[in-house]
Motif scaffolding. Structure first.
Motif, short mmCIF file in Angstrom:
data_model
loop_
_atom_site.label_atom_id
_atom_site.label_comp_id
_atom_site.label_asym_id
_atom_site.label_seq_id
_atom_site.Cartn_x
_atom_site.Cartn_y
_atom_site.Cartn_z
N ARG A 182 89.34 48.62 135.15
CA ARG A 182 89.99 49.24 133.99
C ARG A 182 90.98 50.30 134.44
O ARG A 182 92.10 50.39 133.92
CB ARG A 182 88.94 49.86 133.06
N ARG A 183 90.59 51.11 135.43
CA ARG A 183 91.50 52.13 135.95
C ARG A 183 92.70 51.49 136.64
O ARG A 183 93.83 51.99 136.55
CB ARG A 183 90.75 53.05 136.91
N ARG A 235 94.03 48.57 135.87
CA ARG A 235 94.92 48.06 134.81
C ARG A 235 95.74 49.20 134.22
O ARG A 235 96.95 49.06 133.98
CB ARG A 235 94.10 47.37 133.72
N ALA A 236 95.08 50.33 133.98
CA ALA A 236 95.80 51.48 133.41
C ALA A 236 96.90 51.98 134.34
O ALA A 236 97.92 52.49 133.89
CB ALA A 236 94.81 52.60 133.11
N ASP A 255 96.27 43.07 136.17
CA ASP A 255 96.21 42.84 134.73
C ASP A 255 94.95 42.05 134.35
O ASP A 255 94.87 41.51 133.25
CB ASP A 255 97.45 42.09 134.24
#
Length: 397
Positions: A283-284, A286-287, A292
């Motif tokens: 998640r980090r 992707r941020a 992706d």
């Protein structure tokens, strides 16, 4: 599938103490062959403290079972007497099946008696983690691997997973990320495969793999920390893995992390698993525009291609893992520590950062997993191999 397990020998003995002593003696003899083979019987007697006659008897029984074989035609020396004939594991005929259920996929594998992966396959869940469907696909996957290896005879199946896994009942008691509760794995897989099935948590399984086949062989005490989507630990001392009541030992997912910011599914902020899990890493990433998707190996690949944010995320995570290791070292004081974590497996800078967080006085005790290319396959198979090496002449339970 329906398979016939390889034969085992079992001799009735009049007392429990006698049976336990014989089981222990058989175990140390076979372990000596594993660790030192090709090895002379006289050397095994010296290493184990057993009488030469006892060692000869156990080796004869192992040979009858097909677990060991004479290693070579002996050379005759100029001295008087019978030449020494070394024995070694016979890893040509028997395998164990391994099943490891992770959050995104199941790994099925065949391992030989040295813990080496003979065949392996990943079965993606594709969003369907209903337990009995997952176990049915795992059994079918093992069946396919065995059909492709007709010369291999299966001794049994080992199953490993994260979460709360009760070895004695063969049950996954609770795995919140999969949505499993009270899943009778031993019963289900046993019925599907026709083989003895042994079940344990993956951190404990990997401790056994390390002490049998990996870098921790010979260590007096070993701590294993598994950092994936699930974060848990296992501790072994004097060849005994601590399980605790209903195998709840090693549940460290909700240890508080000072300064943590991630909200855990339990409702608190800063739990160890919420901070360190691969879900959080992805998640980090992707941020930060690194990936992706949800595959942590894509973060590793981005770091390998020089993406600075990917490198930063992996090194920061390794430092946090090192702080967790330091805490566990303070509590348990093991002789050696093994960490299974994606960054430290593939990047020296991550392993260096982890050791730096642990501290210079204890960093040398910390190593990455001995099975970087097959850790999940080995975890499953090691559950069954541990049973074999603990009681090589007994009927598995």
């Amino acid at each position: 599938m329906s398979r016939t397990a390889a034969p085992t020998l079992s001799s009735p003995v009049p007392r429990v103490a006698d049976r336990d002593r014989r089981r222990t003696s058989a175990s140390v003899v076979l372990r000596s062959v594993l660790e030192h083979g090709p090895v002379a019987r006289s050397t095994i007697a010296r290493l184990t403290g057993l009488s030469p006659a006892s060692v000869t008897d156990y080796c004869a029984r192992f040979t009858e079972l097909g677990l060991i074989r004479e290693a070579a035609v002996p050379r005759r020396s100029k001295g008087v007497g019978r030449p020494h004939v070394p024995v070694d594991l016979d890893d040509s005929r028997f395998v164990v099946g391994g099943v490891h259920v992770a959050v995104p996929y199941t790994t099925v594998a065949l391992l030989d008696l040295r813990g080496r992966v003979v065949a392996e396959r990943e079965l993606k869940h594709s969003g369907a983690t209903e337990p009995y469907g997952v176990l049915a696909r795992a059994a079918d996957g093992l069946d396919a691997l065995l059909d492709a290896a007709p010369g291999c005879r299966p001794l049994g199946v080992g199953f490993a997973a994260g979460g709360w896994v009760d070895r004695d009942s063969g049950t996954v008691v609770e795995h919140p990320l999969l949505g499993w509760s009270e899943v009778t794995v031993r019963e289900v897989l046993g019925a599907r495969t026709g083989l003895p099935v042994h079940v344990d948590g993956h951190a404990r399984a990997l401790v056994n793999a390390e002490r049998l086949f990996g870098r921790a062989r010979g260590s007096g005490s070993v701590l294993h920390l598994f950092v994936g989507n699930v974060v848990d630990a296992a501790f072994a001392t004097h060849d005994e893995v601590h399980h605790g009541p209903r195998s709840q030992a090693g549940a460290i997912a909700h240890l508080p992390v000072p300064g943590g910011t991630e909200t855990c599914e339990c409702g608190r902020v800063g739990c160890l698993q919420a901070e360190l899990s691969e879900r959080t890493l992805c998640r980090r990433a992707r941020a930060a525009g690194v990936i992706d998707g949800v595959n942590p190996m894509h973060v590793v690949a981005a770091a390998a291609s020089g993406h600075p944010q990917a490198v930063r995320l992996l090194v920061e995570r390794a430092r946090a893992v090192g702080r967790a290791v330091g805490l566990l070292l303070d509590v348990l004081n093991p002789e050696s520590v093994v960490v299974t974590e994606v960054g430290t497996i593939f990047r020296e800078d991550c392993l260096h950062a982890l050791r730096e967080s642990v501290g210079p006085g204890r960093a040398a005790a910390v190593a990455a997993t001995s099975f970087p290319d097959s850790v999940l396959a080995v975890a499953g198979g090691a559950v069954a191999l541990d049973v074999l090496y603990r009681d090589p002449l007994g009927t598995p339970t």
